[in-house]
Enzyme design. Structure first.
Site, mmCIF file in Angstrom:
data_model
loop_
_atom_site.group_PDB
_atom_site.id
_atom_site.type_symbol
_atom_site.label_atom_id
_atom_site.label_comp_id
_atom_site.label_asym_id
_atom_site.label_seq_id
_atom_site.Cartn_x
_atom_site.Cartn_y
_atom_site.Cartn_z
ATOM 1 N N ARG A 17 -10.602 35.575 37.420
ATOM 2 C CA ARG A 17 -11.699 36.196 38.170
ATOM 3 C C ARG A 17 -12.982 35.387 37.975
ATOM 4 O O ARG A 17 -13.457 34.707 38.875
ATOM 5 C CB ARG A 17 -11.889 37.652 37.722
ATOM 6 C CG ARG A 17 -12.755 38.491 38.685
ATOM 7 C CD ARG A 17 -14.237 38.341 38.451
ATOM 8 N NE ARG A 17 -14.639 38.681 37.097
ATOM 9 C CZ ARG A 17 -15.853 38.512 36.620
ATOM 10 N NH1 ARG A 17 -16.812 37.997 37.390
ATOM 11 N NH2 ARG A 17 -16.142 38.823 35.355
ATOM 12 N N ASP A 18 -13.520 35.413 36.772
ATOM 13 C CA ASP A 18 -14.788 34.728 36.507
ATOM 14 C C ASP A 18 -14.646 33.214 36.668
ATOM 15 O O ASP A 18 -15.563 32.542 37.128
ATOM 16 C CB ASP A 18 -15.260 35.064 35.086
ATOM 17 C CG ASP A 18 -16.768 34.962 34.930
ATOM 18 O OD1 ASP A 18 -17.418 34.379 35.803
ATOM 19 O OD2 ASP A 18 -17.291 35.466 33.931
ATOM 20 N N HIS A 210 -18.618 39.731 26.351
ATOM 21 C CA HIS A 210 -18.328 38.728 27.377
ATOM 22 C C HIS A 210 -19.336 37.604 27.169
ATOM 23 O O HIS A 210 -20.522 37.754 27.478
ATOM 24 C CB HIS A 210 -18.492 39.363 28.763
ATOM 25 C CG HIS A 210 -18.275 38.442 29.918
ATOM 26 N ND1 HIS A 210 -17.076 38.336 30.577
ATOM 27 C CD2 HIS A 210 -19.128 37.594 30.562
ATOM 28 C CE1 HIS A 210 -17.183 37.473 31.578
ATOM 29 N NE2 HIS A 210 -18.434 37.004 31.583
ATOM 30 N N HIS A 212 -20.722 33.640 27.574
ATOM 31 C CA HIS A 212 -20.714 32.351 28.274
ATOM 32 C C HIS A 212 -21.148 31.261 27.299
ATOM 33 O O HIS A 212 -21.830 31.526 26.312
ATOM 34 C CB HIS A 212 -21.626 32.394 29.504
ATOM 35 C CG HIS A 212 -21.017 33.070 30.679
ATOM 36 N ND1 HIS A 212 -20.581 32.396 31.804
ATOM 37 C CD2 HIS A 212 -20.726 34.383 30.897
ATOM 38 C CE1 HIS A 212 -20.068 33.268 32.663
ATOM 39 N NE2 HIS A 212 -20.139 34.474 32.138
ATOM 40 N N CYS A 243 -21.439 32.339 36.940
ATOM 41 C CA CYS A 243 -21.761 33.399 37.899
ATOM 42 C C CYS A 243 -22.539 32.837 39.079
ATOM 43 O O CYS A 243 -23.585 32.218 38.883
ATOM 44 C CB CYS A 243 -22.578 34.484 37.198
ATOM 45 S SG CYS A 243 -23.124 35.800 38.299
ATOM 46 N N ASN A 252 -17.248 30.769 30.800
ATOM 47 C CA ASN A 252 -17.047 31.596 29.616
ATOM 48 C C ASN A 252 -16.615 30.734 28.448
ATOM 49 O O ASN A 252 -16.159 29.600 28.619
ATOM 50 C CB ASN A 252 -15.959 32.640 29.881
ATOM 51 C CG ASN A 252 -16.346 33.622 30.948
ATOM 52 O OD1 ASN A 252 -15.949 33.473 32.104
ATOM 53 N ND2 ASN A 252 -17.117 34.623 30.584
#
Length: 304
Positions: A17-18, A210, A212, A243, A252
């Site tokens: 996803r990310d 979460h 990064h 993002c 990430n």
């Protein structure tokens, strides 16, 4: 590290996803499914496989429903999907999702940029979605910009706690993930915020981080959160990510880096690092991707 012996953590793989959402060239659906099969085979059982969002805003994730459907044929996988509002939460449920990650931002400016909502609107949409959930649905609450906003800078810890005062009572059993959206958090900031959250909300039983790695502090921030008792961590294979609504943010923390660090600490992850590294190498080579991380380079140096 003797103090960690016998302990374990849960790694949530968010690369599909990310890691994919900022990639321009469309990754074929079959390729996405093949990566999920390979990731699950390494022991990464909980995977964020996509998000239900506007196909215009994020065309890379327009096939999430199809990918979700394919997960039924992947042994051991527990797919979760990101949703930014009530509308797409209901769409995810209609597509068969049983694990929703609802995202909103602590920063008003980022919330408007990311999900096109006033912050209080997002709170009310979360409330309505939770009220409408059928039985058997797991929920995570992602608090983007918990530490820093790309538009407003550092986010006050008091702002995070104030937002959680509104959100935690809606579903105390939800997993709450503090998100370092820009990668600008520092370990001392992470420790203070996590400690404050635990003290203020003892009824919230599951917390996650979460992180990064934009400024190279991803692992340090994970370790800081681990010292404060967090045991669920997001990571992205190959360090893919970034993002689209947080200018300058890179990927990430790399899943292989996280797995290696915890293995060295004597903390179990359930991940077969030797099996993961080839998948991470292939993920880092996806056209248009923005990879990161160090461990795969170190472990494959002799082969090169």
């Amino acid at each position: 590290m003797a103090e960690a012996a016998g302990q374990s953590v849960e790694i949530v793989e968010v690369g599909p996803r990310d890691g994919y959402q900022g990639i321009g060239p469309f990754i074929p659906t079959a390729t996405k499914i093949a990566f999920l099969e390979r990731l699950a085979a390494t022991g990464l059982w909980r995977i964020e496989i996509g998000s239900f969002v506007s196909a215009t805003a994020l065309p890379q994730l327009s096939d999430t429903a199809e990918v979700l459907g394919a997960c039924a044929g992947i042994a051991g996988i527990r797919p979760q999907v990101l949703v930014p509002n009530e509308k797409y939460g209901r769409a995810a449920l209609a597509a068969g999702s049983t694990f929703l990650a609802f995202v909103l931002s602590v920063s008003e400016a980022h919330n408007r940029s990311n999900v096109r909502r006033h912050l209080l609107e997002s709170v009310e949409e979360y409330r309505r979605l939770i009220a409408a959930l059928p039985d058997g649905i797991d929920v995570r609450l992602n608090l983007a910009t918990s530490f820093d906003c790309p538009f407003d800078g550092r986010v006050a810890e008091a702002d995070v706690l104030a937002l959680l005062e509104e959100l935690v009572p809606i579903l105390p059993d939800a997993e709450i993930c503090l998100c370092d959206t820009t990668g600008r958090a520092s370990p001392d900031h992470v420790e203070r915020l996590v400690a404050a959250c635990h003290a203020r909300f003892p009824q919230a039983r599951r917390w996650a981080l979460h992180a990064h790695d934009t400024y190279g502090l991803g692992l340090a921030n994970v370790y800081a959160a681990w010292k404060q008792g967090i045991r669920v961590f997001d990571a992205s294979f190959g360090g893919l990510g970034g993002c689209p609504f947080a200018p300058g943010a890179t990927g990430n923390v790399a899943t292989e880096d996280l797995a290696w660090m915890f293995r060295r600490m004597g903390v179990a992850t359930g991940v077969d690092l030797d099996a993961l590294v080839p998948v991470a190498c292939d993920g880092a080579a996806i056209p248009g991707g923005l990879p990161g991380g160090r461990v795969r380079h170190a472990l494959t140096a002799s082969a090169r």
